[in-house]
Design an enzyme around this catalytic site. Structure first.
Site, PDB file in Angstrom:
ATOM      1  N   HIS A 101       1.603   4.277  -2.814  1.00 56.12           N
ATOM      2  CA  HIS A 101       1.845   5.691  -2.658  1.00 56.12           C
ATOM      3  C   HIS A 101       3.141   6.264  -3.280  1.00 56.12           C
ATOM      4  CE1 HIS A 101      -1.831   6.851  -0.767  1.00 56.12           C
ATOM      5  NE2 HIS A 101      -1.655   5.824   0.272  1.00 56.12           N
ATOM      6  N   HIS A 155       3.165   6.587  -7.059  1.00 61.25           N
ATOM      7  CA  HIS A 155       2.662   7.690  -7.674  1.00 61.25           C
ATOM      8  C   HIS A 155       3.513   8.815  -7.651  1.00 61.25           C
ATOM      9  CE1 HIS A 155      -1.439   9.447  -7.570  1.00 61.25           C
ATOM     10  NE2 HIS A 155      -1.084   9.562  -8.558  1.00 61.25           N
ATOM     11  N   HIS A 194       0.838  -1.306   0.066  1.00 63.93           N
ATOM     12  CA  HIS A 194      -0.051   0.120   0.134  1.00 63.93           C
ATOM     13  C   HIS A 194       0.740   1.374   0.006  1.00 63.93           C
ATOM     14  CE1 HIS A 194      -3.825   2.266   1.181  1.00 63.93           C
ATOM     15  NE2 HIS A 194      -2.830   3.051   1.691  1.00 63.93           N
ATOM     16  N   GLU A 195       1.783   1.487   0.952  1.00 63.45           N
ATOM     17  CA  GLU A 195       2.763   2.587   0.946  1.00 63.45           C
ATOM     18  C   GLU A 195       3.572   2.496  -0.147  1.00 63.45           C
ATOM     19  OE1 GLU A 195       1.822   4.632   3.068  1.00 63.45           O
ATOM     20  OE2 GLU A 195       0.525   3.286   4.402  1.00 63.45           O
TER      21      GLU A 195
END
Length: 683
Positions: A471, A474, A467-468
């Site tokens: 980010h 991105h 998940h991190e």
């Protein structure tokens, strides 16, 4: 300006101490105000080159100087540091409020937007100018001077309150611990958890074992401890953190919460919004508060009947197999783990040996290389804030460095709980042509290694890592070169979770698990029986988990959408009302979840926690294209990279999504991943 702690383009974290912070920030602010005066004194008509570019230089210097100071407050906190940080934060907030209300600067942006020069800008540049004008209006540029002063006062006070709230949660978490000298009280805990608690005791020169409220310790007790009274004691300590129900009342956030609620409403009202929720969604994908509330209640209507059925099954199992005839909140994690073992032959402890941290990281990097064509390599000799922190570089197919990130994996004292990505520096083209590469902080709070053994991750921790890293991707794979729209900057908050939640999907697929799993002793990838159980476990109590997230989301949104300044609803009453509507697990009356809800009171998710579920619709639907074309299909991966990731905040995320998926988003993929049938509910 003395910025000796900036070493080349990366910070030297050990060259800055608390006594320097205020002087460094004062110099930064003086330098920035001087540069701003030069911009405003320009006689030429406003243009990209005499307005936006010099402002970006100011912002980039803020990113490089102020960013590491705030970061260290989260990962290497101390009283001296936080005091200096808090004082400096007030000055920084004052500066940005002044900037947002600078009539001369607004006039130049407005002049640029209405000029021929604007028509000659590219789409990304126009988005920067448009965002600036929007943000001026959301900073009170149109207010009379007296109301501008009030807006400024409110903004400064809210900044201070948010900082205090987060610090109280950290201090309250650290304040409580429990020494155990009789191993019988810890019956049920696996060897790894016993080793962790022993290590916590040794760090304080204590005998036996030491339970803390750090999440790895808390979760180990709640999941495995057979001693029900111990589970209840630890649950109560965790559930009452930073509240009047805690024994450490000096960290009570009750007063801060009420003042934050009041000031947020005042801030929104000054700008002409009926509520802070309306103010919040002015920068989001959603268009109305009714749209958000309807979305959440629709999902809750689909989830709650199944969640109740899941809870009923758990209660029946707990009564029949565990002798727990009155299942309580401190029993749920424990009983759920037992039920999962019984029904799926699966436990987190069974899975952990298959995810040694080094191999899992290596596998994650291979997935990213296959999908997006970038290689990840560790780099030594970079200044870090703790010995456990690593630094990595991303390389393109030509071998050129295109980005970097710090990775801080483990829980420890004086480190804020949770997991997050933050910006070290953004991808940005200096007016003289130099390209500054994007660098990210990736911070988690996983169970640390015990002694000299390599840490192994639970599957939950693996999904958090992905998940991190989503980010981070991105931020790092953007192709934008303007600070306002580079990476996650300028991305609406209800779309920013799309890449992070998208990456979690690879933790559930055979193709991904074959790369990230290797038993720490045998090197064997996850065997078929465990894989099958893991796949089934994705739906295990999924409706209960969804209902809990909807509880948080609806509480947050109604807290800000329905605030009545003349007769504010009591926090406990609102929470009870929301739980009555969407929850199936009702906690004891002493529970004070809101008092440690840092996402909305000390982070950026106020009236925006719904973003997790809103973006999960997008991420699940985006991943469904990989399910159709191949989980590690590089052509689809490049398409995702070149649309969703590359564009940063330069294009409306719905436009990007439709460019990637070829249609509007659909909710069915999310419901399928949650194991919930999209059928009308019976009356």
């Amino acid at each position: 300006m003395d910025i000796a702690f900036l070493k080349n383009q990366l910070p030297d974290f050990n060259a800055l101490d608390a006594s320097q912070i205020e002087a460094v920030v004062d110099d930064l602010l003086a330098s920035s105000r001087g540069a701003l005066a030069e911009i405003l004194n320009c006689d030429a008509l406003p243009s990209w080159y005499n307005l936006v570019e010099p402002l970006e230089k100011i912002d980039q210097q803020f990113e490089r100087v102020w960013g590491p100071i705030g970061h260290l407050d989260s990962v290497r906190n101390s009283d001296d540091w936080h005091t200096a940080y808090d004082s400096s934060m007030q000055k920084v907030t004052e500066y940005y409020t002044e900037l947002g209300q600078n009539a001369g600067l607004f006039a130049r942006f407005d002049g640029l937007a209405n000029s021929e020069a604007y028509q000659a800008l590219n789409l990304a540049q126009k988005k920067v100018v448009d965002n600036a004008l929007r943000d001026f209006r959301l900073s009170g540029i149109d207010l009379p001077s007296e109301q501008q002063a009030e807006f400024k006062r409110i903004s400064q006070r809210l900044s201070q309150l948010s900082s205090q709230f987060g610090n109280h949660v950290l201090k309250a978490t650290q304040a409580w611990s429990k020494q155990i000298t009789d191993s019988a009280r810890l019956t049920g805990l696996p060897e790894s958890a016993m080793g962790l608690l022993a290590q916590y005791a040794q760090q304080k020169q204590m005998e036996g074992w030491r339970i803390t409220l750090d999440f790895p310790s808390y979760l180990a007790v709640m999941t495995h401890a057979d001693d029900r009274s111990l589970r209840e004691e630890v649950y109560r300590a965790f559930a009452t953190r930073a509240s009047e129900q805690s024994e450490f009342k000096e960290f009570d956030n009750s007063g801060l919460i009420e003042e934050i609620r009041q000031l947020r409403q005042q801030k929104a009202s000054l700008l002409g919004f009926s509520s802070y929720a309306d103010y919040s969604i002015a920068t989001k994908m959603v268009e109305t508060t009714d749209q958000v509330i309807g979305f959440l209640r629709d999902l809750a209507g689909k989830a709650k009947p199944q969640a109740q059925s899941e809870l009923d099954s758990l209660k029946a199992f707990a009564a029949a197999e565990l002798g727990l005839t009155d299942l309580q909140p401190w029993d749920i994690t424990y009983a759920s783990e037992k039920l999962k073992q019984a029904s799926l032959s699966l436990s987190q402890e069974q899975l952990k040996p298959y995810f040694p941290v080094d191999h899992t990281l290596s596998g994650m990097f291979k997935i990213v290389e296959q999908l997006f064509g970038v290689k990840v390599a560790q780099k030594t000799g970079v200044s870090v804030w703790h010995d456990e922190v690593r630094f990595y570089e991303l390389h393109n197919p030509a071998g050129e460095v295109i980005a970097g990130f710090y990775l801080d994996l483990y829980a420890r004292e004086n480190k804020r709980g949770g997991a997050w990505m933050d910006v070290v520096q953004s991808r940005w083209r200096h007016p003289q042509g130099d390209l500054h590469l994007p660098v990210a902080y990736l911070v988690c709070n996983f169970t640390p290694p015990i002694g000299d053994k390599q840490a192994c991750l639970s599957h939950d921790e693996v999904t958090t890592l992905f998940h991190e890293f989503g980010h981070g991707l991105h931020h790092m794979l953007t192709e934008m070169e303007h600070l306002n729209i580079s990476g996650i900057a300028g991305v609406p908050w209800d779309a920013v979770e799309l890449p992070s939640q998208f990456m979690e999907n690879f933790c559930w697929e055979r193709e991904g698990l074959d790369l990230i799993s290797a038993h720490i002793e045998t090197g064997q990838t996850l065997p078929d029986d465990l894989f099958d159980s893991l796949k089934q476990s994705r739906h295990f109590q999924s409706a209960m988990m969804l209902a809990r997230q909807l509880e948080f989301s609806l509480f947050d949104f109604l807290l800000h959408a329905e605030y009545d300044a003349t007769n504010p609803e009591a926090l406990a009453d609102l929470m009870a009302r929301v739980r009555d509507e969407v929850a199936v697990v009702i906690p004891p009356s002493y529970q004070r979840f809101a008092h440690s809800f840092s996402h909305i009171f000390a982070g950026g998710y106020a009236a925006g926690y719904f973003s997790y579920k809103w973006a999960e619709v997008l991420s699940a639907d985006a991943f469904s294209l990989f399910e159709e074309t191949g989980v590690l299909n590089q052509q689809t991966g490049f398409k995702f990279k070149n649309t969703i990731l590359a564009a940063g905040g330069s294009v409306d995320p719905m436009v990007l999504f439709k460019a990637f998926r070829g249609r509007e988003p659909q909710i069915d993929a999310l419901l399928r991943h949650c194991g919930i049938s999209d059928q009308p509910n019976a009356a």
